[in-house]
Design a protein around this motif. Structure first.
Motif, short mmCIF file in Angstrom:
data_model
loop_
_atom_site.label_atom_id
_atom_site.label_comp_id
_atom_site.label_asym_id
_atom_site.label_seq_id
_atom_site.Cartn_x
_atom_site.Cartn_y
_atom_site.Cartn_z
N THR A 107 0.80 -1.35 -0.08
CA THR A 107 -0.04 -0.06 -0.06
C THR A 107 0.88 1.25 -0.07
N LEU A 125 -3.25 -7.17 5.62
CA LEU A 125 -3.28 -5.82 5.26
C LEU A 125 -2.21 -4.86 6.16
N ALA A 126 -1.57 -4.07 5.42
CA ALA A 126 -0.87 -3.04 6.14
C ALA A 126 -0.95 -1.53 5.53
N SER A 127 -1.18 -0.59 6.39
CA SER A 127 -1.41 0.63 5.85
C SER A 127 -0.16 1.38 5.34
N PRO A 128 -0.25 2.20 4.55
CA PRO A 128 1.06 2.86 3.67
C PRO A 128 2.20 3.23 4.81
N ASP A 129 1.87 3.68 5.95
CA ASP A 129 2.89 3.93 7.06
C ASP A 129 3.15 2.75 8.10
N ASN A 130 2.38 1.66 7.80
CA ASN A 130 2.49 0.47 8.76
C ASN A 130 1.90 1.03 10.11
N ARG A 131 1.07 1.75 10.03
CA ARG A 131 0.52 2.20 11.57
C ARG A 131 -0.69 1.30 11.95
N TRP A 132 -1.43 0.93 10.78
CA TRP A 132 -2.22 -0.25 11.19
C TRP A 132 -1.81 -1.47 10.33
N GLN A 133 -2.15 -2.72 11.19
CA GLN A 133 -1.99 -3.92 10.72
C GLN A 133 -3.32 -4.91 10.96
N ALA A 153 5.86 0.08 3.43
CA ALA A 153 4.58 -0.69 4.00
C ALA A 153 5.27 -2.10 4.06
N SER A 159 1.28 -6.83 1.95
CA SER A 159 -0.08 -7.32 2.26
C SER A 159 -0.57 -8.37 1.34
#
Length: 307
Positions: A16, A45-53, A20, A23
């Motif tokens: 993403t 799934l990993a958000s572009p900044d890896n903030r959410w996994q 990241a 995903s």
């Protein structure tokens, strides 16, 4: 564990964002000659900044295998439906924590022979699980790490649903470390500690082979309420596509940590080959063969690394 058969899978890998983690969306299924069959889907799934996994899994299975008990090896049939999700938030680029939710519906029945008291025909369980996850990831890559460390832990509380509900707890902690040796080789190590409360069903107990991903042992053979294990693997790339590994591991199980030395260690070692299936992502098709100190040989075929 379930005889000879065929497994088929397909996965779509993407990122993403440039930084990241990879995903994945995947589907798979298998069928073996003893009548076992299963199908599953995964989403990671990993958000572009890896903030959410976010990691989600759903599957169903009807498998026949041997459960090792005090009465010997007992053929067991287990039909299950499982859904699990882990959503984690990153407080920094390396440190994250999240929640774990799971629903399991399973029916257990012996396939003949001796019947342990815990496996009466038609034993049906519905289990709801909730817990927390912790992850401190300092690896240089999430697919094929060659440098850095990762510490991860999961603590859960499960409850059987229904009028006679009972609860049990389990905690698992792992430490992975990686060190490069030149441009094409690296050393990977894993240490695992597991603890479960009394009353935990055998399929949720600590297992050498299932809990820690150790190669060399049937995952229903060495079970206990406590487990520790240590593994090491040397990885070598021969070319852009081909690679190989040699590995070894040892572990112990028991009902208490003080009992771990009583039953002796379970050790295994082996070697494997790797074929890189993607030019864009460092993902390998893996074939390993392992020999244990119980003089048993196991063959493993999978995608990715064991740790």
């Amino acid at each position: 564990m379930i005889g000879s058969g065929l497994g088929l899978g397909a996965g779509f890998l993407f990122k993403t964002g440039p930084e990241a983690n990879t995903s994945v969306i995947g589907l798979g299924g298998l069928r073996s000659d003893n009548g076992s069959r299963a199908a599953a889907a995964i989403v990671r799934l990993a958000s572009p900044d890896n903030r959410w996994q976010i990691k989600a899994f759903a599957g169903k299975a009807d498998v026949i295998y041997e459960l090792y008990t005090g009465l010997g090896a007992v053929p067991v049939r287990q039909e299950s439906r499982l859904a699990r999700i882990n959503a984690a938030f990153g407080f920094t680029s390396e440190l994250s924590a999240g929640i774990v939710l799971r629903y399991l519906e399973t029916v257990l029945s012996p396939e003949g022979g001796l019947q342990p008291p815990s496996l009466q025909p038609g034993t049906r369980l519905e289990i709801g699980t909730a817990g927390f996850s912790f992850d401190w990831d300092r690896r240089d890559d999430s697919d094929y790490p060659t440098e850095g460390t990762r510490m991860a832990a999961v603590a859960t509380r499960s409850r059987t649903l229904g009028s006679l509900g009972r609860s049990y707890e389990r905690g698992i902690a792992t430490f992975d470390g990686y060190r490069p040796f030149g441009a094409r080789s690296s050393l990977a190590v894993r240490g695992t500690v597991c603890a479960a409360s009394s009353g935990t069903p055998f399929f949720d107990q600590c297992s050498i082979g299932a809990t820690d991903n150790m190669r060399g042992f049937n995952s229903t053979k060495h079970l206990g309420l406590r487990m520790v294990s240590l593994q090491a693997e040397y990885r070598q790339r021969f070319s852009q596509r081909w690679g190989g590994v040699v590995f070894a591991g040892t572990g112990r199980t028991g009902n208490r940590f003080a009992d771990l030395a009583q039953d002796g260690s379970r050790s295994a070692a082996g070697a494997g080959v790797r074929y890189r299936v993607s030019k864009k992502f460092p993902v390998d098709f893996s074939i390993d063969i392992s020999r244990s100190n119980e003089r048993e040989t196991q063959l493993y075929i999978y995608v990715g690394q064991r740790f």
